[in-house]
Design an enzyme around this catalytic site. Structure first.
Site, PDB file in Angstrom:
ATOM      1  N   TYR A 128      28.987  43.935  56.789  1.00 23.42           N
ATOM      2  CA  TYR A 128      29.015  44.135  55.332  1.00 23.42           C
ATOM      3  C   TYR A 128      29.179  45.608  54.962  1.00 23.42           C
ATOM      4  O   TYR A 128      29.824  45.952  53.982  1.00 23.42           O
ATOM      5  CB  TYR A 128      27.767  43.515  54.694  1.00 23.42           C
ATOM      6  N   ARG A 135      32.767  46.333  55.218  1.00 21.25           N
ATOM      7  CA  ARG A 135      33.487  45.834  54.021  1.00 21.25           C
ATOM      8  C   ARG A 135      33.192  46.714  52.817  1.00 21.25           C
ATOM      9  O   ARG A 135      34.076  47.043  52.027  1.00 21.25           O
ATOM     10  CB  ARG A 135      33.075  44.377  53.745  1.00 21.25           C
ATOM     11  N   GLN A 184      35.184  35.779  42.216  1.00 17.92           N
ATOM     12  CA  GLN A 184      34.525  35.361  43.461  1.00 17.92           C
ATOM     13  C   GLN A 184      34.375  36.568  44.379  1.00 17.92           C
ATOM     14  O   GLN A 184      33.756  36.485  45.429  1.00 17.92           O
ATOM     15  CB  GLN A 184      35.353  34.288  44.176  1.00 17.92           C
ATOM     16  N   ASN A 185      34.972  37.680  43.983  1.00 16.27           N
ATOM     17  CA  ASN A 185      35.000  38.867  44.840  1.00 16.27           C
ATOM     18  C   ASN A 185      33.687  39.635  44.747  1.00 16.27           C
ATOM     19  O   ASN A 185      33.029  39.633  43.706  1.00 16.27           O
ATOM     20  CB  ASN A 185      36.181  39.768  44.460  1.00 16.27           C
ATOM     21  N   HIS A 237      29.816  35.254  43.390  1.00 17.95           N
ATOM     22  CA  HIS A 237      29.363  35.338  44.781  1.00 17.95           C
ATOM     23  C   HIS A 237      28.629  36.643  45.061  1.00 17.95           C
ATOM     24  O   HIS A 237      28.567  37.082  46.214  1.00 17.95           O
ATOM     25  CB  HIS A 237      30.568  35.171  45.721  1.00 17.95           C
ATOM     26  N   THR A 258      43.335  33.046  44.532  1.00 20.18           N
ATOM     27  CA  THR A 258      42.283  32.294  45.211  1.00 20.18           C
ATOM     28  C   THR A 258      42.875  31.057  45.861  1.00 20.18           C
ATOM     29  O   THR A 258      43.779  30.425  45.320  1.00 20.18           O
ATOM     30  CB  THR A 258      41.132  31.905  44.258  1.00 20.18           C
ATOM     31  N   ASN A 261      49.766  33.187  42.585  1.00 17.45           N
ATOM     32  CA  ASN A 261      49.583  33.277  44.035  1.00 17.45           C
ATOM     33  C   ASN A 261      50.961  33.385  44.672  1.00 17.45           C
ATOM     34  O   ASN A 261      51.871  32.669  44.243  1.00 17.45           O
ATOM     35  CB  ASN A 261      48.873  31.993  44.526  1.00 17.45           C
ATOM     36  N   ALA A 265      49.644  39.184  42.552  1.00 19.89           N
ATOM     37  CA  ALA A 265      48.815  39.363  41.348  1.00 19.89           C
ATOM     38  C   ALA A 265      49.315  40.546  40.522  1.00 19.89           C
ATOM     39  O   ALA A 265      49.415  40.456  39.289  1.00 19.89           O
ATOM     40  CB  ALA A 265      47.363  39.581  41.769  1.00 19.89           C
TER      41      ALA A 265
HETATM   42  N1  APR Z   1      48.303  38.325  44.965  1.00 22.88           N
HETATM   43  C1  APR Z   1      47.782  37.115  44.659  1.00 22.88           C
HETATM   44  N2  APR Z   1      47.248  36.269  45.575  1.00 22.88           N
HETATM   45  C2  APR Z   1      47.260  36.682  46.860  1.00 22.88           C
HETATM   46  C3  APR Z   1      47.776  37.931  47.265  1.00 22.88           C
HETATM   47  C4  APR Z   1      48.312  38.771  46.248  1.00 22.88           C
HETATM   48  N3  APR Z   1      48.838  39.965  46.542  1.00 22.88           N
HETATM   49  N4  APR Z   1      47.628  38.028  48.620  1.00 22.88           N
HETATM   50  C5  APR Z   1      47.027  36.889  49.033  1.00 22.88           C
HETATM   51  N5  APR Z   1      46.824  36.078  47.980  1.00 22.88           N
HETATM   52  C6  APR Z   1      46.209  34.758  47.968  1.00 22.88           C
HETATM   53  C7  APR Z   1      46.346  33.973  49.248  1.00 22.88           C
HETATM   54  O1  APR Z   1      47.583  33.252  49.265  1.00 22.88           O
HETATM   55  C8  APR Z   1      45.144  33.033  49.136  1.00 22.88           C
HETATM   56  O2  APR Z   1      45.504  31.842  48.422  1.00 22.88           O
HETATM   57  O3  APR Z   1      44.828  34.957  47.802  1.00 22.88           O
HETATM   58  C9  APR Z   1      44.141  33.823  48.289  1.00 22.88           C
HETATM   59  C10 APR Z   1      42.933  34.282  49.077  1.00 22.88           C
HETATM   60  O4  APR Z   1      42.243  33.150  49.507  1.00 22.88           O
HETATM   61  P1  APR Z   1      40.883  33.335  50.337  1.00 22.88           P
HETATM   62  O5  APR Z   1      41.070  34.342  51.411  1.00 22.88           O
HETATM   63  O6  APR Z   1      40.439  31.940  50.661  1.00 22.88           O
HETATM   64  O7  APR Z   1      39.879  33.984  49.298  1.00 22.88           O
HETATM   65  P2  APR Z   1      39.119  33.295  48.093  1.00 22.88           P
HETATM   66  O8  APR Z   1      39.930  32.203  47.487  1.00 22.88           O
HETATM   67  O9  APR Z   1      38.686  34.393  47.190  1.00 22.88           O
HETATM   68  O10 APR Z   1      37.821  32.671  48.815  1.00 22.88           O
HETATM   69  C11 APR Z   1      36.826  32.152  47.936  1.00 22.88           C
HETATM   70  O11 APR Z   1      35.363  31.820  49.793  1.00 22.88           O
HETATM   71  O12 APR Z   1      35.045  32.753  51.764  1.00 22.88           O
HETATM   72  C12 APR Z   1      34.421  32.544  50.553  1.00 22.88           C
HETATM   73  O13 APR Z   1      32.858  33.809  49.329  1.00 22.88           O
HETATM   74  C13 APR Z   1      34.151  33.853  49.867  1.00 22.88           C
HETATM   75  O14 APR Z   1      34.618  34.454  47.577  1.00 22.88           O
HETATM   76  C14 APR Z   1      35.176  33.883  48.753  1.00 22.88           C
HETATM   77  C15 APR Z   1      35.481  32.419  48.530  1.00 22.88           C
END
Ligand code: APR
Length: 255
Positions: free
Chosen positions: A66, A69, A100-101, A118, A195, A220, A237
């Protein structure tokens, strides 16, 4: 939906919710959760590190991850998506950011009252008594691939200090969840940005917004299935949010 219809709905919206995942911070250089991890973390499944069991089994490994990160976030800058989201708030009557970040990039871009479903890397607390850890965290230079770091001890009960994030299997902070749900239930436009939409209950929010008649838009670069009432802007994004802002409110001065 055509872009012009969407931009008109954004212009006419009384309440826009911006719901973000790790993809919103990806262009700031913050690895998304399901990207392949680098360095020391290659050998571990993040879902194994982000648990209270992992912390209790090996506090130094978990705390080191952590801190790695957290320092990556400190070295990062908000990207154009964060800035466009903060700018959008100036042009609609009400905008709620629900993330969620666990980074603070929305806040550093100027967004206010960000709802962290989160938790946050910047709010460590005692794992035993829950007291917020008041002292500055001192791991200021870590090897690029991270390392084990003994967690600090609680100033009140000497328990281990843990990251202020929600681990798998833990409840979301009640106030954050209630506020995020209320916003989704009440908004006109719900922008879901970066997400994978696979972690609940957070992933329920777009469905709640859709259920009450909001316009739901996914942003996405990776296309995934959504219902025929939802909309998809395939792209990063930063590109998508900058163009949505520009097409909705015209060319804006660089903020
Ligand atoms: N712009 C937009 N989306 C993007 C980009 C970008 N430049 N790069 C990647 N992505 C997308 C990916 O295609 C994916 O669908 O962002 C998403 C990230 O997904 P995850 O890694 O699963 O992250 P997230 O959805 O935030 O996870 C949700 O899960 O692991 C737990 O607590 C953690 O908050 C997190 C939660």
């Amino acid at each position: 939906m055509s872009t012009s219809t969407l931009t008109q709905q954004v212009r006419e919206a009384k309440h826009v919710v911006v719901f973000t995942g790790a993809g919103a911070s990806a262009e700031s250089g913050i690895p998304t959760f399901r990207d392949s991890l680098t360095g020391l973390w290659k050998r571990f499944d993040p879902a194994q590190l982000a648990t209270s069991e992992a912390f209790r089994a090996d506090p130094a490994l978990c705390w080191g991850w952590y801190e790695w990160r957290r320092l990556k976030v400190l070295q990062a800058q908000p990207n154009a998506a964060h800035l466009a989201i903060a700018e959008l708030a100036k042009h609609v009557p009400r905008l709620t950011v629900v993330t969620q970040n666990v980074d603070d990039l929305h806040e550093r871009a100027g967004s206010r009252d960000v709802i962290h479903l989160h938790g946050s890397l910047h709010s460590p607390r005692c794992i035993d008594c829950g007291l917020a850890y008041p002292l500055p965290l001192t791991s200021d230079a870590l090897p690029e691939d991270g390392c084990r770091i003994e967690p600090p001890r609680c100033t009140a009960c000497n328990g281990y200090v843990r990251p202020g994030v929600v681990w798998f299997g833990e409840m979301l902070p009640e106030d954050a969840w209630s506020a995020g749900l209320a916003a989704a239930e009440e908004c006109d436009v719900f922008l879901s940005i970066g997400t994978s939409g696979i972690v609940y209950p957070a992933a329920e929010l777009p469905l709640r917004a859709l259920g009450q008649g909001a316009v739901v838009v996914h942003v996405n670069p990776v296309l995934f299935d959504v219902s025929n009432q939802e909309h998809f802007l395939q792209g990063s994004a930063s590109v998508m949010m900058e163009s949505l802002l520009r097409e909705s409110f015209g060319d804006l001065p660089a903020s």
